[in-house]
Design a protein around this motif. Structure first.
Motif, PDB file in Angstrom:
ATOM      1  N   ARG A 112      -4.369  -5.974  -7.776  1.00 17.61           N
ATOM      2  CA  ARG A 112      -3.879  -7.316  -7.444  1.00 17.61           C
ATOM      3  C   ARG A 112      -2.357  -7.324  -7.286  1.00 17.61           C
ATOM      4  N   ILE A 113      -1.647  -6.752  -8.260  1.00 19.13           N
ATOM      5  CA  ILE A 113      -0.181  -6.797  -8.178  1.00 19.13           C
ATOM      6  C   ILE A 113       0.352  -5.826  -7.126  1.00 19.13           C
ATOM      7  N   PHE A 114      -0.340  -4.710  -6.895  1.00 17.06           N
ATOM      8  CA  PHE A 114       0.094  -3.783  -5.848  1.00 17.06           C
ATOM      9  C   PHE A 114      -0.055  -4.424  -4.470  1.00 17.06           C
ATOM     10  N   SER A 115      -1.056  -5.265  -4.292  1.00 14.37           N
ATOM     11  CA  SER A 115      -1.218  -5.969  -3.021  1.00 14.37           C
ATOM     12  C   SER A 115      -0.030  -6.883  -2.765  1.00 14.37           C
ATOM     13  N   ILE A 116       0.440  -7.554  -3.806  1.00 18.17           N
ATOM     14  CA  ILE A 116       1.619  -8.413  -3.677  1.00 18.17           C
ATOM     15  C   ILE A 116       2.840  -7.563  -3.328  1.00 18.17           C
ATOM     16  N   ALA A 117       3.011  -6.453  -4.040  1.00 19.46           N
ATOM     17  CA  ALA A 117       4.158  -5.571  -3.785  1.00 19.46           C
ATOM     18  C   ALA A 117       4.093  -5.002  -2.364  1.00 19.46           C
ATOM     19  N   TYR A 118       2.905  -4.652  -1.913  1.00 20.58           N
ATOM     20  CA  TYR A 118       2.735  -4.105  -0.570  1.00 20.58           C
ATOM     21  C   TYR A 118       3.130  -5.131   0.489  1.00 20.58           C
ATOM     22  N   GLU A 119       2.702  -6.364   0.309  1.00 14.33           N
ATOM     23  CA  GLU A 119       3.073  -7.416   1.272  1.00 14.33           C
ATOM     24  C   GLU A 119       4.594  -7.576   1.326  1.00 14.33           C
ATOM     25  N   ARG A 120       5.245  -7.530   0.184  1.00 16.25           N
ATOM     26  CA  ARG A 120       6.702  -7.635   0.167  1.00 16.25           C
ATOM     27  C   ARG A 120       7.343  -6.425   0.849  1.00 16.25           C
ATOM     28  N   PHE A 121       6.783  -5.251   0.605  1.00 19.21           N
ATOM     29  CA  PHE A 121       7.294  -4.037   1.228  1.00 19.21           C
ATOM     30  C   PHE A 121       7.216  -4.138   2.751  1.00 19.21           C
ATOM     31  N   LEU A 122       6.112  -4.675   3.256  1.00 19.49           N
ATOM     32  CA  LEU A 122       5.932  -4.816   4.708  1.00 19.49           C
ATOM     33  C   LEU A 122       7.028  -5.666   5.335  1.00 19.49           C
ATOM     34  N   HIS A 123       7.550  -6.611   4.573  1.00 22.96           N
ATOM     35  CA  HIS A 123       8.555  -7.530   5.113  1.00 22.96           C
ATOM     36  C   HIS A 123       9.986  -7.052   4.893  1.00 22.96           C
ATOM     37  N   THR A 124      10.162  -5.865   4.330  1.00 23.57           N
ATOM     38  CA  THR A 124      11.516  -5.360   4.092  1.00 23.57           C
ATOM     39  C   THR A 124      12.088  -4.643   5.310  1.00 23.57           C
ATOM     40  N   GLY A 125      11.266  -4.415   6.310  1.00 20.02           N
ATOM     41  CA  GLY A 125      11.742  -3.697   7.491  1.00 20.02           C
ATOM     42  C   GLY A 125      11.548  -2.207   7.327  1.00 20.02           C
ATOM     43  N   PRO A 126      11.951  -1.437   8.333  1.00 21.21           N
ATOM     44  CA  PRO A 126      11.751   0.023   8.284  1.00 21.21           C
ATOM     45  C   PRO A 126      12.419   0.657   7.058  1.00 21.21           C
ATOM     46  N   ASP A 127      11.749   1.634   6.502  1.00 20.82           N
ATOM     47  CA  ASP A 127      12.266   2.360   5.341  1.00 20.82           C
ATOM     48  C   ASP A 127      12.208   3.847   5.684  1.00 20.82           C
ATOM     49  N   ARG A 128      13.367   4.453   5.863  1.00 23.22           N
ATOM     50  CA  ARG A 128      13.404   5.863   6.280  1.00 23.22           C
ATOM     51  C   ARG A 128      12.758   6.790   5.258  1.00 23.22           C
ATOM     52  N   ARG A 129      12.886   6.478   3.974  1.00 27.07           N
ATOM     53  CA  ARG A 129      12.266   7.339   2.957  1.00 27.07           C
ATOM     54  C   ARG A 129      10.748   7.315   3.086  1.00 27.07           C
ATOM     55  N   TYR A 130      10.197   6.131   3.283  1.00 20.42           N
ATOM     56  CA  TYR A 130       8.749   5.995   3.443  1.00 20.42           C
ATOM     57  C   TYR A 130       8.288   6.684   4.724  1.00 20.42           C
ATOM     58  N   GLU A 131       8.975   6.423   5.816  1.00 18.41           N
ATOM     59  CA  GLU A 131       8.607   7.035   7.089  1.00 18.41           C
ATOM     60  C   GLU A 131       8.729   8.554   7.029  1.00 18.41           C
ATOM     61  N   GLY A 132       9.761   9.050   6.352  1.00 16.49           N
ATOM     62  CA  GLY A 132       9.929  10.493   6.181  1.00 16.49           C
ATOM     63  C   GLY A 132       8.784  11.098   5.389  1.00 16.49           C
ATOM     64  N   PHE A 133       8.380  10.393   4.323  1.00 20.57           N
ATOM     65  CA  PHE A 133       7.237  10.865   3.538  1.00 20.57           C
ATOM     66  C   PHE A 133       5.994  10.945   4.411  1.00 20.57           C
ATOM     67  N   CYS A 134       5.733   9.896   5.177  1.00 24.53           N
ATOM     68  CA  CYS A 134       4.545   9.885   6.046  1.00 24.53           C
ATOM     69  C   CYS A 134       4.592  11.032   7.044  1.00 24.53           C
TER      70      CYS A 134
END
Length: 178
Positions: A112-134
């Motif tokens: 439940r709380i990770f879903s909230i955090a994920y939605e917030r993450f989606l709205h933060t814009g591109p994240d090079r660290r995340y994209e690099g990991f992927c």
């Protein structure tokens, strides 16, 4: 090469104290490392950190992946610290029992709380660290996420019980499922 002797402790991360049902990589883990350092311990041996499933008693030795980390080890407190959750997002919290892990309640709560955090993450814009990991993990991450999504789609059934065209990885069937 000279080897010096050292001592340490065997303790799984989930055994650390937590108000969130099981221990995680939050403040308790950092405090534990500080205690080990003060006690001049050199090693913290842990059990595997990969995902677990209720069907196998949440054993870290029975996992659908060798590459991923168990998301239950993500600290709610660190998500608050990093701005992905607010303190109010942590409520309501189940009444977790003291002295034992309640994995079902922990999984429900953290999902439940990770879903909230994920939605917030989606709205933060591109994240090079995340994209690099992927990009770096793409060789296994895409297949793993497909497996997890299929497992969820088929309501937790073992893969051997899935429709033949999916379990035998027929390209058209997998494309449809994607």
């Amino acid at each position: 090469m000279i080897h010096t002797r050292g001592s340490g402790i065997l303790l799984h991360v989930t055994s650390l104290p937590s108000t969130y049902g099981i221990g995680d990589f939050g403040p308790s883990a950092y405090r534990f490392v500080e205690v080990l350092a003060k006690a001049r311990q050199h090693y913290w041996q842990i059990l595997p950190l990969n995902p677990t499933c209720p069907a196998s008693g949440n054993s870290p030795y029975s996992s659908p992946s060798t590459f991923t980390v168990n998301t239950l080890l993500i600290s709610p407190e660190m998500l608050v610290r990093d701005g992905f959750l607010g303190r109010n997002d942590l409520e309501p919290m189940p009444d977790f029992p003291e002295g034992r892990a309640a994995y079902e309640a922990v999984a429900w709560y953290r999902e439940r709380i990770f879903s909230i955090a994920y939605e917030r993450f989606l709205h933060t814009g591109p994240d090079r660290r995340y994209e690099g990991f992927c990009d770096r993990a793409g060789w296994w991450l895409d297949e793993h996420t497909l497996f997890v999504a299929l497992k969820d789609h088929f309501r937790g059934q073992e893969w051997s019980q899935w429709p033949e065209e999916v379990r035998t990885r027929q390209p058209e069937a997998l494309d449809d499922m994607r």
